[in-house]
Design a protein around this motif. Structure first.
Motif, PDB file in Angstrom:
ATOM      1  N   SER A 230      40.218  41.181  29.072  1.00 58.94           N
ATOM      2  CA  SER A 230      41.232  40.824  29.941  1.00 58.94           C
ATOM      3  C   SER A 230      40.875  40.957  31.437  1.00 58.94           C
ATOM      4  O   SER A 230      41.134  39.997  32.346  1.00 58.94           O
ATOM      5  CB  SER A 230      42.416  41.334  29.558  1.00 58.94           C
ATOM      6  OG  SER A 230      42.817  41.016  28.380  1.00 58.94           O
ATOM      7  N   LEU A 231      40.021  42.065  31.726  1.00 55.76           N
ATOM      8  CA  LEU A 231      39.479  42.294  32.918  1.00 55.76           C
ATOM      9  C   LEU A 231      38.794  41.252  33.668  1.00 55.76           C
ATOM     10  O   LEU A 231      38.571  40.853  34.514  1.00 55.76           O
ATOM     11  CB  LEU A 231      39.247  43.674  33.039  1.00 55.76           C
ATOM     12  CG  LEU A 231      39.940  44.827  33.212  1.00 55.76           C
ATOM     13  CD1 LEU A 231      39.203  46.348  32.930  1.00 55.76           C
ATOM     14  CD2 LEU A 231      40.991  44.688  34.338  1.00 55.76           C
TER      15      LEU A 231
ATOM     16  N   LEU B 179      39.380  34.352  37.021  1.00 52.73           N
ATOM     17  CA  LEU B 179      40.282  33.802  37.424  1.00 52.73           C
ATOM     18  C   LEU B 179      40.610  33.645  39.313  1.00 52.73           C
ATOM     19  O   LEU B 179      40.778  32.844  39.742  1.00 52.73           O
ATOM     20  CB  LEU B 179      41.629  33.574  36.668  1.00 52.73           C
ATOM     21  CG  LEU B 179      41.580  33.219  35.139  1.00 52.73           C
ATOM     22  CD1 LEU B 179      42.921  33.613  34.245  1.00 52.73           C
ATOM     23  CD2 LEU B 179      41.515  31.640  35.352  1.00 52.73           C
ATOM     24  N   LEU B 180      40.585  34.796  39.312  1.00 49.80           N
ATOM     25  CA  LEU B 180      40.982  35.407  40.639  1.00 49.80           C
ATOM     26  C   LEU B 180      39.803  34.712  41.633  1.00 49.80           C
ATOM     27  O   LEU B 180      40.136  34.188  42.858  1.00 49.80           O
ATOM     28  CB  LEU B 180      41.184  36.953  40.972  1.00 49.80           C
ATOM     29  CG  LEU B 180      42.212  37.684  40.407  1.00 49.80           C
ATOM     30  CD1 LEU B 180      42.145  39.068  40.579  1.00 49.80           C
ATOM     31  CD2 LEU B 180      43.453  37.116  41.224  1.00 49.80           C
TER      32      LEU B 180
ATOM     33  N   SER C 259      46.255  33.150  41.655  1.00 51.11           N
ATOM     34  CA  SER C 259      46.992  34.219  42.106  1.00 51.11           C
ATOM     35  C   SER C 259      47.819  35.370  41.097  1.00 51.11           C
ATOM     36  O   SER C 259      48.258  34.754  39.957  1.00 51.11           O
ATOM     37  CB  SER C 259      48.085  34.253  43.363  1.00 51.11           C
ATOM     38  OG  SER C 259      48.959  33.372  42.803  1.00 51.11           O
ATOM     39  N   LEU C 260      47.677  36.496  41.415  1.00 45.25           N
ATOM     40  CA  LEU C 260      48.346  37.403  40.427  1.00 45.25           C
ATOM     41  C   LEU C 260      49.749  37.944  41.105  1.00 45.25           C
ATOM     42  O   LEU C 260      49.685  38.464  42.383  1.00 45.25           O
ATOM     43  CB  LEU C 260      47.603  38.699  40.142  1.00 45.25           C
ATOM     44  CG  LEU C 260      46.371  38.765  39.451  1.00 45.25           C
ATOM     45  CD1 LEU C 260      45.662  39.920  39.642  1.00 45.25           C
ATOM     46  CD2 LEU C 260      46.923  38.425  38.044  1.00 45.25           C
TER      47      LEU C 260
END
Length: 118
Positions: free
Chosen positions: A55-56, A62-63, A68-69
């Motif tokens: 996941s990290l 993706l970042l 955006s998160l």
């Protein structure tokens, strides 16, 4: 092990599913690890351990591509998820492998039906 390539394929499939679906790759990991001959409870524990690094890495990629998160929602979800993770770990140690398989199957079927109907 009868099929020595299966763990490699399981890892690749889990990483792909995690990148596409988020931590849902862990569901696939449980199934594939079981197929590799790992017992049910160990498969679940291993899938949990796989989820964090996969996941990290997926989130970092993706970042880098501009996704955006929502940091507020992320922090709240993590904080509220910690007690649930603790409880789930305690329950995993106490329930039988048969009950664990049934619960897992129900969750997968309900998830599949909900996704299909949306």
């Amino acid at each position: 092990m009868k099929r020595p390539l299966l763990p490699f394929l399981a890892g690749a499939a889990t990483g792909l599913a995690n990148g596409l679906f988020g931590a849902g790759g862990g569901l696939l990991a449980v199934f594939l690890l079981n197929r590799c001959g790992i017992d049910k409870k160990s498969s679940h524990a291993t899938a949990l351990a796989l989820t964090l690094p996969l996941s990290l890495i997926s989130a970092i990629i993706l970042l880098c591509f501009g996704t955006s998160l929502p940091l507020g929602a992320l922090c709240i979800t993590i904080l509220c998820g910690l007690p649930g993770a603790w409880l789930g770990t305690i329950l995993l140690k106490k329930i039988s492998p048969t009950l664990l398989s049934r619960i897992f199957g129900i969750v997968m079927v309900v998830s599949a039906v909900r996704m299909f109907l949306r």
